[in-house]
Design an enzyme around this catalytic site. Sequence first.
Site, PDB file in Angstrom:
ATOM      1  N   GLN A  61       0.853  -1.182   0.000  1.00 36.28           N
ATOM      2  CA  GLN A  61       0.000   0.000   0.000  1.00 36.28           C
ATOM      3  C   GLN A  61       0.896   1.242   0.000  1.00 36.28           C
ATOM      4  O   GLN A  61       2.092   1.155   0.269  1.00 36.28           O
ATOM      5  CB  GLN A  61      -0.917   0.007   1.230  1.00 36.28           C
ATOM      6  CG  GLN A  61      -1.913  -1.126   1.269  1.00 36.28           C
ATOM      7  CD  GLN A  61      -2.992  -1.008   0.198  1.00 36.28           C
ATOM      8  OE1 GLN A  61      -3.102   0.002  -0.502  1.00 36.28           O
ATOM      9  NE2 GLN A  61      -3.798  -2.051   0.052  1.00 36.28           N
ATOM     10  N   ALA A  62       0.301   2.389  -0.272  1.00 35.84           N
ATOM     11  CA  ALA A  62       1.101   3.609  -0.295  1.00 35.84           C
ATOM     12  C   ALA A  62       1.855   3.783   1.015  1.00 35.84           C
ATOM     13  O   ALA A  62       3.003   4.230   1.022  1.00 35.84           O
ATOM     14  CB  ALA A  62       0.210   4.817  -0.565  1.00 35.84           C
ATOM     15  N   GLU A  63       1.220   3.445   2.144  1.00 43.10           N
ATOM     16  CA  GLU A  63       1.890   3.560   3.432  1.00 43.10           C
ATOM     17  C   GLU A  63       1.468   2.443   4.364  1.00 43.10           C
ATOM     18  O   GLU A  63       0.309   1.991   4.335  1.00 43.10           O
ATOM     19  CB  GLU A  63       1.554   4.895   4.107  1.00 43.10           C
ATOM     20  CG  GLU A  63       2.753   5.776   4.354  1.00 43.10           C
ATOM     21  CD  GLU A  63       3.170   6.529   3.114  1.00 43.10           C
ATOM     22  OE1 GLU A  63       4.355   6.900   3.021  1.00 43.10           O
ATOM     23  OE2 GLU A  63       2.318   6.754   2.254  1.00 43.10           O
ATOM     24  N   THR A  64       2.427   2.000   5.179  1.00 37.90           N
ATOM     25  CA  THR A  64       2.148   1.188   6.352  1.00 37.90           C
ATOM     26  C   THR A  64       2.604   1.990   7.559  1.00 37.90           C
ATOM     27  O   THR A  64       3.728   2.506   7.587  1.00 37.90           O
ATOM     28  CB  THR A  64       2.871  -0.167   6.296  1.00 37.90           C
ATOM     29  OG1 THR A  64       2.370  -0.925   5.180  1.00 37.90           O
ATOM     30  CG2 THR A  64       2.656  -0.961   7.570  1.00 37.90           C
TER      31      THR A  64
ATOM     32  N   THR B 181       6.613   3.525   2.953  1.00 37.24           N
ATOM     33  CA  THR B 181       6.067   3.114   1.666  1.00 37.24           C
ATOM     34  C   THR B 181       6.643   1.731   1.345  1.00 37.24           C
ATOM     35  O   THR B 181       7.483   1.214   2.086  1.00 37.24           O
ATOM     36  CB  THR B 181       6.455   4.106   0.553  1.00 37.24           C
ATOM     37  OG1 THR B 181       7.816   3.867   0.162  1.00 37.24           O
ATOM     38  CG2 THR B 181       6.295   5.553   0.993  1.00 37.24           C
TER      39      THR B 181
END
Length: 270
Positions: free
Chosen positions: A43-46, A64
């Site tokens: 995903q774009a961010e964790t 990212t």
Amino acid sequence: MRQWTIDAFASAPFRGNPACVLEPVDAWPEDAWMQALAAENNQAETAFLRRTKDPSRFGLRWFTPALEVPLCGHATLASAHMLFAELGLSAPKVTFDTLSGPLVVAREGEAYAMDFPCAEVRPVETPAGLAEALGVAPEEVWAGPFLVAILKDEAAVRAVTPDLAALKAISSAATQGRGNVAVSALAPAGAPYAVVSRFFAPGSGIPEDPATGSLHCMLSPIFEQKLGRSRLAFHQAYPGRGGDLDCERAGDRVVLRGRAVSVIESRLRL
């Protein structure tokens, strides 16, 4: 260890920007482990949270799939939503200690208000090759942590199909940043938002980001100058999703308001 996937800057599932948020831990895992999980989540961010002695204060870090970043709005919103909606945090606000300093998120009805640092922005000459990389000539270009290309209208923003490798190289040289570029324009009369944008982030390992809080720390002061209003509605027009932000400039800070929806609860077998 539990993990949630939460759509941020969204009022319904499958809108806004998804972020993975892990339940808080007492000590940071190894950086390599956090980066590997972020790559696995893709995903774009964790977002990773660390408890403190104060039950309404947490350490927060964002990864990212490619690298750790110093500021991420949608994953901060998702982290606050997880604490309030999933873990039952009863405080009116939560403070996150981050690489960008303390960030405060307060509950406002069904939404959340995030207090972020306002980015320093300046108009610049259009860098060589930017128009070709975007496929459209910008009317203005602004520089800060990223490049922002102002286009003539919303239709031009929605039609952009960029050369991502070229954007990364051009933005990295122009900003000494991570090689990311936004396109933005004023919305047409009658639209439910004042400004529309898209954000291409190849320098962060993300071809296009669906809804980006940190970007609006740049867009808010740019369009405050243009429209003469400190509080504006923004729409990030990621194809097929889209995210909505209510942004208010307050001196050297920007208050970013938005909603979030929990979509997935999972358990890591690690």
